[in-house]
Design a protein around this motif. Structure first.
Motif, short mmCIF file in Angstrom:
data_model
loop_
_atom_site.label_atom_id
_atom_site.label_comp_id
_atom_site.label_asym_id
_atom_site.label_seq_id
_atom_site.Cartn_x
_atom_site.Cartn_y
_atom_site.Cartn_z
N ALA A 172 12.06 17.07 49.64
CA ALA A 172 12.15 17.70 50.96
C ALA A 172 12.74 19.00 50.91
CB ALA A 172 13.74 16.93 51.58
N ARG A 173 13.29 19.36 49.75
CA ARG A 173 13.57 20.98 49.39
C ARG A 173 12.35 21.53 49.21
NH1 ARG A 173 18.03 23.99 47.45
NH2 ARG A 173 19.46 22.06 47.79
N ALA A 174 11.54 21.26 48.29
CA ALA A 174 10.04 21.60 48.32
C ALA A 174 9.23 22.09 49.72
CB ALA A 174 9.11 20.93 47.41
N GLY A 175 9.43 21.04 50.44
CA GLY A 175 8.90 21.03 51.88
C GLY A 175 9.53 22.09 52.61
N ALA A 176 10.89 22.56 52.55
CA ALA A 176 11.72 23.37 53.15
C ALA A 176 11.16 24.67 52.59
CB ALA A 176 12.94 23.20 53.22
N MET A 177 11.16 24.94 51.33
CA MET A 177 10.73 26.15 50.74
C MET A 177 9.26 26.49 51.36
SD MET A 177 11.73 26.19 46.85
CE MET A 177 11.06 27.59 46.48
N VAL A 178 8.20 25.53 51.55
CA VAL A 178 6.93 25.77 52.06
C VAL A 178 6.97 26.07 53.35
CG1 VAL A 178 4.77 24.84 52.69
CG2 VAL A 178 5.79 24.26 50.51
N ALA A 179 7.88 25.56 54.27
CA ALA A 179 8.26 25.79 55.75
C ALA A 179 8.55 27.35 55.81
CB ALA A 179 9.08 24.92 56.29
N VAL A 180 9.56 27.79 54.97
CA VAL A 180 10.07 29.14 55.00
C VAL A 180 8.96 29.87 54.48
CG1 VAL A 180 11.85 30.71 53.89
CG2 VAL A 180 12.49 28.31 54.56
N VAL A 181 8.23 29.87 53.58
CA VAL A 181 7.21 30.64 53.14
C VAL A 181 6.10 30.97 54.45
CG1 VAL A 181 5.21 30.85 51.84
CG2 VAL A 181 7.13 30.33 50.56
N TRP A 182 5.76 29.94 55.10
CA TRP A 182 4.99 30.03 56.46
C TRP A 182 5.57 30.68 57.43
CZ3 TRP A 182 -0.34 29.55 56.94
CH2 TRP A 182 -1.05 28.72 55.89
N LEU A 183 6.85 30.60 57.82
CA LEU A 183 7.66 31.14 58.83
C LEU A 183 7.47 32.85 58.35
CD1 LEU A 183 9.18 31.26 61.42
CD2 LEU A 183 11.31 30.80 60.04
N LEU A 184 7.89 33.15 57.22
CA LEU A 184 8.12 34.50 56.94
C LEU A 184 6.57 35.24 56.89
CD1 LEU A 184 10.52 34.55 53.63
CD2 LEU A 184 10.94 35.03 56.05
N SER A 185 5.50 34.37 56.46
CA SER A 185 4.21 35.00 56.75
C SER A 185 3.99 35.20 58.17
CB SER A 185 3.28 33.86 56.10
OG SER A 185 3.72 33.71 54.91
N ILE A 186 4.22 34.39 58.98
CA ILE A 186 3.97 34.69 60.64
C ILE A 186 4.85 35.73 60.92
CG2 ILE A 186 4.28 33.57 62.72
CD1 ILE A 186 3.74 31.01 61.39
N LEU A 187 5.99 36.00 60.58
CA LEU A 187 7.11 37.04 60.99
C LEU A 187 6.43 38.52 60.36
CD1 LEU A 187 10.47 35.83 60.41
CD2 LEU A 187 9.03 36.01 62.43
N VAL A 188 5.72 38.48 59.22
CA VAL A 188 4.84 39.74 58.86
C VAL A 188 3.79 39.91 59.37
CG1 VAL A 188 3.97 40.65 56.56
CG2 VAL A 188 6.20 39.53 56.67
N SER A 189 3.00 38.89 59.85
CA SER A 189 1.60 39.14 60.34
C SER A 189 1.73 39.24 62.01
CB SER A 189 0.68 38.00 59.74
OG SER A 189 1.32 36.63 60.26
N LEU A 190 2.54 38.76 62.45
CA LEU A 190 2.64 38.85 63.97
C LEU A 190 2.75 40.37 64.62
CD1 LEU A 190 2.26 37.00 66.49
CD2 LEU A 190 5.08 36.92 66.57
#
Length: 398
Positions: free
Chosen positions: A145-163
């Protein structure tokens, strides 16, 4: 990764009537370039698929740390499948022929996936740093679950940078260009936001964390070898009580390491069989007696040899750890640093510009990191090696 192409663009079209002349002059080079880039895309797809499949079907690899590796492989696979083919076509055609909608989708996937791949490397560095500096406590928190949360945070930050670059392109005049698929802007603040969010901040984080990982591993090895040396010294002086390990002297994967067990006495083979003649019994017993008398001396010599080999083993481990970290950091820096340095220079210096060929080269040098990632992050793991061998042999016993 084309979110910061501010000159004529990474894949800008050639002007005037020189197109026909260049086409007649360089058909062979274009074919070779297309074949080379296609091979890179195919290899990137193959190796990332191999990593994903190995983690999916091998029970031994079902570990939260490998979930981040799997997510990185998925991200790099998206780069190989959804980004590289369109880039190859764009370079070959020298103009965008697939319309605005496909252009917007391609740019979105390109920027998001490349940024996400870079941020995954930072997340893996954080995970490894926690695993070696707080092994016992972090082993309890290191869950799926913690690893999945880290993956979700990574994708969220990527969207915020690329949007923001995508929104800029949508509301600017460059979105109306039919034959180009690029993002052009000249704002310094926007350039710094994009480059620092996508690369420079993750790079700084990776450098700091891997330096601390190396120093922590070096300290751990030194403590372990000192503990082994003191234990062997106690045994040599006649004491059979091994010195205790400190609580922090655990392996990198977590958990304290137990001291090496004392080897049990060798089994005496002086016990004769029922078929042995009496003379052979006497010879066997004499040989066994001689071995027993020589055994303490041989044991002390072996302990002394282990004592002298300890620092040598520790040094080899340190060199291996340093070379591994050097490969990880070196590949990342070599692939992406030239591209982002070029972006900052071009967009902060009004008179600076790069050729289309150089821009293409730097962009694909960054794409190449998606091919290197699955190799570097798995080649030093024995479990991954065995899983790859079984997959290549099409073995069903994983």
């Amino acid at each position: 990764m084309d979110f910061l192409n501010y000159t004529e663009g990474v894949f800008a079209t050639n002007t005037s009537g020189n197109d026909s002349l260049e086409t007649t002059k360089l058909p062979t080079s274009k074919v070779l370039l297309t074949v080379t880039l296609s091979i890179v895309a195919i290899l990137t797809t193959f190796f990332n698929c191999l990593v994903i499949t190995a983690i999916a079907v091998t029970r031994k690899l079902h570990h939260p740390a490998n979930y981040l590796i799997c997510s990185l492989a998925v991200t790099d696979l998206l780069v190989a499948v959804l980004v590289m083919p369109f880039s190859i076509m764009y370079i070959q055609m020298e103009t965008w022929i697939m319309g605005k909608v496909v252009c917007t989708i391609w740019l979105s996937v390109d920027i998001t996936c490349c940024t996400c791949s870079i941020l995954h490397l930072a997340a893996i560095a954080i995970d490894r740093y926690r695993a070696i500096t707080d092994a016992v406590e972090y082993s309890r928190k290191r869950t799926g679950a913690r690893a999945g949360a880290m993956v979700a945070v990574v994708w969220l930050l990527s969207i915020l940078v690329s949007l923001p670059p995508l929104l800029w392109r949508h509301f600017s005049e460059e979105g109306d260009l039919e034959d180009q698929c690029i993002i052009i802007h000249h704002h310094l603040a926007f350039t710094l936001y994009s480059t620092f969010g996508a690369f420079y901040i993750p790079l700084l984080l990776i450098l700091i964390l891997y330096y601390k990982i190396y120093k922590a591993a070096q300290t751990l090895y030194m403590r372990r070898e000192a503990s082994r040396a003191s234990r062997h010294s106690c045994m040599t002086n006649g004491s059979m009580i091994p010195s205790s390990f400190t609580a922090g002297d655990g392996d990198i994967d977590g958990g304290p390491r137990s001291p090496d067990p004392i080897s049990p006495p060798e089994k005496s083979f002086s016990e004769p069989s029922t078929e042995e003649p009496p003379r052979e019994k006497v010879r066997a017993s004499v040989k066994a007696f001689k071995r027993k008398t020589r055994r303490p001396e041989s044991r002390s010599e072996s302990r002394r040899s282990q004592l002298y080999q300890g620092p040598r083993i520790s040094g080899s481990r340190e060199r291996k750890a340093a070379s591994t970290l050097g490969l990880i950091i070196g590949a990342f820096v070599i692939c992406w640093l030239p591209f982002f340095v070029k972006e900052v220079i071009v967009n902060t210096c009004g008179s600076c510009s790069t050729s289309v060929e150089m821009a293409d080269f730097l962009t694909w040098l960054g794409y190449l990191n998606s091919l290197i990632n699955p190799l570097i992050y798995t080649i030093f793991n024995e479990d991954f090696k065995k899983a790859f061998q079984r997959l290549v042999r099409c073995s069903n016993y994983l």
